[in-house]
Design an enzyme around this catalytic site. Structure first.
Site, PDB file in Angstrom:
ATOM      1  N   LYS A 120      -8.234   8.854  -3.867  1.00 45.51           N
ATOM      2  CA  LYS A 120      -7.138   8.909  -2.882  1.00 45.51           C
ATOM      3  C   LYS A 120      -5.778   8.790  -3.569  1.00 45.51           C
ATOM      4  CE  LYS A 120      -5.844   5.110  -0.426  1.00 45.51           C
ATOM      5  NZ  LYS A 120      -4.389   4.934  -0.576  1.00 45.51           N
ATOM      6  N   ASN A 121      -5.659   7.811  -4.458  1.00 47.56           N
ATOM      7  CA  ASN A 121      -4.341   7.566  -5.042  1.00 47.56           C
ATOM      8  C   ASN A 121      -3.932   8.614  -6.064  1.00 47.56           C
ATOM      9  OD1 ASN A 121      -4.155   5.400  -3.408  1.00 47.56           O
ATOM     10  ND2 ASN A 121      -4.309   3.844  -5.019  1.00 47.56           N
ATOM     11  N   CYS A 155       4.214  -2.640   5.717  1.00 48.09           N
ATOM     12  CA  CYS A 155       2.861  -2.256   6.107  1.00 48.09           C
ATOM     13  C   CYS A 155       2.025  -3.513   6.142  1.00 48.09           C
ATOM     14  CB  CYS A 155       2.279  -1.231   5.154  1.00 48.09           C
ATOM     15  SG  CYS A 155       1.764  -1.972   3.616  1.00 48.09           S
ATOM     16  N   ARG A 170       7.148  -3.086   1.832  1.00 48.71           N
ATOM     17  CA  ARG A 170       6.903  -2.047   0.819  1.00 48.71           C
ATOM     18  C   ARG A 170       8.235  -1.373   0.512  1.00 48.71           C
ATOM     19  NH1 ARG A 170       1.120  -0.939   0.601  1.00 48.71           N
ATOM     20  NH2 ARG A 170       1.639   0.451  -1.087  1.00 48.71           N
ATOM     21  N   ASP A 172      -6.000  -3.563  -5.664  1.00 47.92           N
ATOM     22  CA  ASP A 172      -6.841  -2.885  -4.676  1.00 47.92           C
ATOM     23  C   ASP A 172      -8.306  -3.341  -4.737  1.00 47.92           C
ATOM     24  OD1 ASP A 172      -4.669  -1.526  -3.751  1.00 47.92           O
ATOM     25  OD2 ASP A 172      -5.167   0.384  -4.691  1.00 47.92           O
ATOM     26  N   ARG A 214      -9.153   5.525   5.939  1.00 48.32           N
ATOM     27  CA  ARG A 214      -7.973   6.010   5.205  1.00 48.32           C
ATOM     28  C   ARG A 214      -8.321   6.296   3.747  1.00 48.32           C
ATOM     29  NH1 ARG A 214      -4.082   1.839   4.620  1.00 48.32           N
ATOM     30  NH2 ARG A 214      -3.470   3.315   3.034  1.00 48.32           N
TER      31      ARG A 214
HETATM   32  C1  UD1 Z   1       0.153   2.115  -5.319  1.00 52.11           C
HETATM   33  C2  UD1 Z   1      -1.179   2.419  -4.710  1.00 52.11           C
HETATM   34  C3  UD1 Z   1      -1.754   1.187  -4.035  1.00 52.11           C
HETATM   35  C4  UD1 Z   1      -1.796   0.039  -5.022  1.00 52.11           C
HETATM   36  C5  UD1 Z   1      -0.441  -0.164  -5.681  1.00 52.11           C
HETATM   37  C6  UD1 Z   1      -0.461  -1.198  -6.786  1.00 52.11           C
HETATM   38  C7  UD1 Z   1      -0.994   4.752  -4.095  1.00 52.11           C
HETATM   39  C8  UD1 Z   1      -0.930   5.760  -3.005  1.00 52.11           C
HETATM   40  N1  UD1 Z   1      -1.023   3.466  -3.712  1.00 52.11           N
HETATM   41  O1  UD1 Z   1       1.013   1.739  -4.258  1.00 52.11           O
HETATM   42  O2  UD1 Z   1      -3.075   1.481  -3.590  1.00 52.11           O
HETATM   43  O3  UD1 Z   1      -2.158  -1.142  -4.334  1.00 52.11           O
HETATM   44  O4  UD1 Z   1       0.009   1.068  -6.260  1.00 52.11           O
HETATM   45  O5  UD1 Z   1      -1.390  -0.859  -7.751  1.00 52.11           O
HETATM   46  O6  UD1 Z   1      -1.083   5.077  -5.262  1.00 52.11           O
HETATM   47  N2  UD1 Z   1       8.190  -2.283  -5.448  1.00 52.11           N
HETATM   48  C9  UD1 Z   1       9.532  -2.560  -5.295  1.00 52.11           C
HETATM   49  N3  UD1 Z   1      10.399  -1.507  -5.113  1.00 52.11           N
HETATM   50  C10 UD1 Z   1       9.976  -0.214  -5.092  1.00 52.11           C
HETATM   51  C11 UD1 Z   1       8.599   0.065  -5.255  1.00 52.11           C
HETATM   52  C12 UD1 Z   1       7.726  -0.998  -5.434  1.00 52.11           C
HETATM   53  O7  UD1 Z   1       9.951  -3.721  -5.303  1.00 52.11           O
HETATM   54  O8  UD1 Z   1      10.826   0.690  -4.926  1.00 52.11           O
HETATM   55  C13 UD1 Z   1       7.211  -3.396  -5.641  1.00 52.11           C
HETATM   56  C14 UD1 Z   1       6.182  -3.481  -4.499  1.00 52.11           C
HETATM   57  O9  UD1 Z   1       6.683  -4.234  -3.408  1.00 52.11           O
HETATM   58  C15 UD1 Z   1       5.020  -4.163  -5.182  1.00 52.11           C
HETATM   59  C16 UD1 Z   1       5.117  -3.642  -6.632  1.00 52.11           C
HETATM   60  O10 UD1 Z   1       6.428  -3.119  -6.780  1.00 52.11           O
HETATM   61  O11 UD1 Z   1       5.204  -5.564  -5.202  1.00 52.11           O
HETATM   62  C17 UD1 Z   1       4.110  -2.574  -6.988  1.00 52.11           C
HETATM   63  O12 UD1 Z   1       4.166  -1.553  -6.007  1.00 52.11           O
HETATM   64  P1  UD1 Z   1       3.847  -0.030  -6.361  1.00 52.11           P
HETATM   65  O13 UD1 Z   1       3.223   0.053  -7.727  1.00 52.11           O
HETATM   66  O14 UD1 Z   1       5.059   0.784  -6.097  1.00 52.11           O
HETATM   67  O15 UD1 Z   1       2.744   0.333  -5.284  1.00 52.11           O
HETATM   68  P2  UD1 Z   1       2.586   1.701  -4.515  1.00 52.11           P
HETATM   69  O16 UD1 Z   1       2.960   2.845  -5.379  1.00 52.11           O
HETATM   70  O17 UD1 Z   1       3.224   1.597  -3.179  1.00 52.11           O
END
Ligand code: UD1
Length: 416
Positions: free
Chosen positions: A22-23, A116, A121, A305, A397
Site C-alpha cells: 500500500k505505502n 487522523c 498529521r 506500523d 484500507r
Molecule cells: C508514512 C506511512 C505510514 C507510516 C509512516 C511512518 C504512507 C502512505 N504512510 O506516513 O503508514 O506509519 O510513514 O513510518 O507511506 N511530520 C511532521 N511534518 C510533516 C510530515 C510529518 O511533523 O510535514 C511528522 C509526523 O507527524 C510524524 C513523523 O513526522 O510524527 C513521521 O511522519 P511521516 O514519515 O511523514 O509519515 P507519513 O508519510 O504520513
C-alpha cells in the site's frame, strides 16, 4: 456492517503470497501524473486506499483500467488541478498527490488533510519544501492554493525524516529545472520503490534508501510497466499471526531485508525465521518469550506500523515487554480492545507495558484504525472461543483480503 469472525486457539499451517505494498503503490499512483504516456502498475493491491487514489486520478482527468491485478493509468491529458475536498478527507495519504500535480500543471489546489486517527498529521515539511522549490502557497479557509511559474532544483534539508515529505518532494522535483537534493530523507524501502518507478519512466533519481536523495528534474516522463514491491507490513502481520497462534507458515514474496527489525524481535521471542529469495518461513512452537524494549523509529528502526501487530502477538508471552511509540502521538487506541480480550497492558504516555497472560478470551472488539484492526485479528487467532471484529473498513484500507490470506495460513476466519 461487515465483521470478521475468528475461531481462535488453533495453530497455523500453510502458505500465502504477500500482496503489493500500500505505502508503495500510493506514491507511485501519484507519480503516474508525471507521465505523458500510459503506465501499467502490476501487483497493484485492491484496497480502499487504492480506490480513493484512483478516484483522485480520475477527478484530475486520468483514465484508469484494471486488468487482473494490473492497473493501467493514462495521464496524457489532465483536465483539473484541484483535488476534491471529499477525496482529500477520505485518505490522509492524498497529501502525496500535490507535489506531482504541481510538477505537472504548475498549480494545485487542495484542502488541508487535517488530523487522523493516529493524531495530528502535519504537512509543514511538505509545504516548506515546495516553497523552497519556488512554489507560492496561499491558504484560505482550509484550502491551499499552490502555484509555481517554474520550479527550480534546491537542496532541501528535512527537520524530520518524513516518508510522505520525502516522496512528495521527489515528485515535485521531477518537474523542477536542475538538481534537487533532499537531505535527511526518509530511508523506507517504499521510497526505493518510488525511485525505481520514476527511473523506469525515464526519471533521474538516485540515493533512495540513504539519507540523501537526488533528483535531476525533467519535464515529462514516459510510460512503463512496473511491479509494486511486496507489502512489508502485511508480511509483518502474518509473521505476528503465526507467533500469536503458533504453527509453521511461509510468506511467498516477502523480503526479509525489509523486515529485519521485526524478524530480530521474532527470533528473540523464540520463533525460527528463515528468509530466502522466495519468501520468509516462520515456525513458532511455544508461547513467545518477552523481549527487550521495542521502540518505534524511522526505517531501518522498528516500524510504527507493526507496533500494534507485534503487541497483539506478545499478549500470551512469558514475561513483560515494553513498547515505546516514537512516531505518532495516538497509536495505542487498540489497547483498550485488547484488554477486553484479557490482555494485561498498561499505558504511560508513549510507553506501553505488556505482561503476558496464558489465556486470551474471544469477544466482540472494534477496529480503531488500520493496523490496530489487524492487531485484533492477530490476537483473535490465539484467543479461546470466538472473536468478532467490527470496524473492518479500517482494515480494508490496507489489506486486500485479510480473511482469505489467514485462511490460506490455516486460520478459521470468515467475513460476514
Ligand atoms: C508514512 C506511512 C505510514 C507510516 C509512516 C511512518 C504512507 C502512505 N504512510 O506516513 O503508514 O506509519 O510513514 O513510518 O507511506 N511530520 C511532521 N511534518 C510533516 C510530515 C510529518 O511533523 O510535514 C511528522 C509526523 O507527524 C510524524 C513523523 O513526522 O510524527 C513521521 O511522519 P511521516 O514519515 O511523514 O509519515 P507519513 O508519510 O504520513
Amino acid at each position: 456492517m461487515s465483521k470478521l469472525l475468528i475461531q481462535g486457539g488453533r495453530a497455523l499451517s500453510g502458505e500465502v503470497t504477500v500482496q503489493g505494498a500500500k505505502n508503495s503503490v500510493l506514491p507511485i499512483l501519484a507519480a503516474t501524473l508525471l507521465s505523458g504516456e500510459t503506465v501499467r502498475v502490476e501487483n497493484c493491491p485492491r484496497l480502499r486506499d487504492v480506490d480513493a487514489a484512483i478516484r483522485i486520478l480520475q477527478s484530475l482527468g486520468c483514465r484508469t483500467m484494471w486488468q487482473g491485478d494490473t492497473l493501467e493509468v493514462d495521464a496524457a491529458e489532465l483536465s483539473q488541478c484541484t483535488i476534491p475536498d471529499a477525496l482529500m478527507r477520505e485518505m490522509r495519504s492524498s497529501a502525496i498527490f500535490f507535489g506531482a500535480v504541481l510538477a505537472r500543471c504548475g498549480e494545485v489546489e487542495f484542502s488541508y488533510p487535517g488530523g487522523c486517527e493516529l493524531g495530528p498529521r502535519p504537512i509543514d515539511l511538505h509545504l516548506a519544501g515546495l516553497r523552497q522549490l519556488g512554489a507560492e502557497i496561499e491558504e484560505t479557509g482550509g484550502t491551499l492554493r499552490c502555484r509555481a511559474k517554474s520550479l527550480c532544483g534546491q537542496t532541501i534539508p528535512l527537520r524530520i525524516a518524513s516518508v510522505g515529505a520525502t516522496e512528495n518532494l521527489m515528485l515535485a522535483a521531477c518537474g523542477a529545472e536542475g538538481v534537487t537534493t533532499i537531505v535527511n530523507a526518509a530511508r523506507e524501502p517504499e521510497i526505493v520503490d518510488l525511485q525505481n518507478f520514476l527511473n523506469a519512466c525515464g526519471g533521474q533519481v538516485s540515493g533512495a534508501g540513504t539519507s540523501t536523495v537526488t533528483v535531476v528534474g525533467q519535464r515529462l516522463l514516459h510510460g512503463c510497466t512496473y511491479r509494486i514491491m511486496p507489502d512489508r507490513i502485511v508480511a509483518a502481520t502474518y509473521l505476528c499471526a503465526v507467533m500469536s497462534a503458533g504453527g509453521e507458515t511461509f510468506l511467498r514474496g516477502a523480503r526479509e531485508e525489509d523486515l529485519a527489525a521485526l524478524t530480530a524481535v521474532l527470533r528473540e521471542a523464540g520463533c525460527t525465521v528463515r528468509g530466502d529469495a522466495a519468501g520468509i518461513g516462520c515456525i513458532c512452537t511455544q508461547r513467545p518469550r518477552a523481549v527487550a524494549p521495542v521502540c518505534t523509529a524511522p526505517y531501518p528502526g522498528f516500524p510504527t506500523d507493526a507496533q500494534a501487530i507485534l503487541m497483539a502477538a506478545m499478549l500470551r508471552s512469558r514475561g513483560a515487554t515494553v513498547f515505546e511509540e516514537n512516531i505518532f502521538t495516538n497509536r495505542y487506541r487498540h489497547v483498550d480492545e485488547l484488554v477486553r480480550m484479557g490482555a494485561d497492558i498498561r499505558v504511560f504516555d508513549r510507553t506501553a507495558v505488556v505482561t503476558g497472560t496464558p489465556v486470551l478470551h474471544g469477544t466482540a472488539v472494534c477496529s480503531t484504525d488500520l493496523r490496530g484492526g489487524a492487531a485484533l485479528c492477530v490476537a483473535g487467532l490465539s484467543a479461546e472461543g470466538e472473536t468478532v471484529v467490527s470496524g473492518i473498513e479500517h482494515i480494508e484500507r490496507g489489506y486486500a483480503d485479510i480473511a482469505a490470506d489467514l485462511r490460506c495460513l490455516g486460520a478459521q476466519i470468515v467475513k460476514t
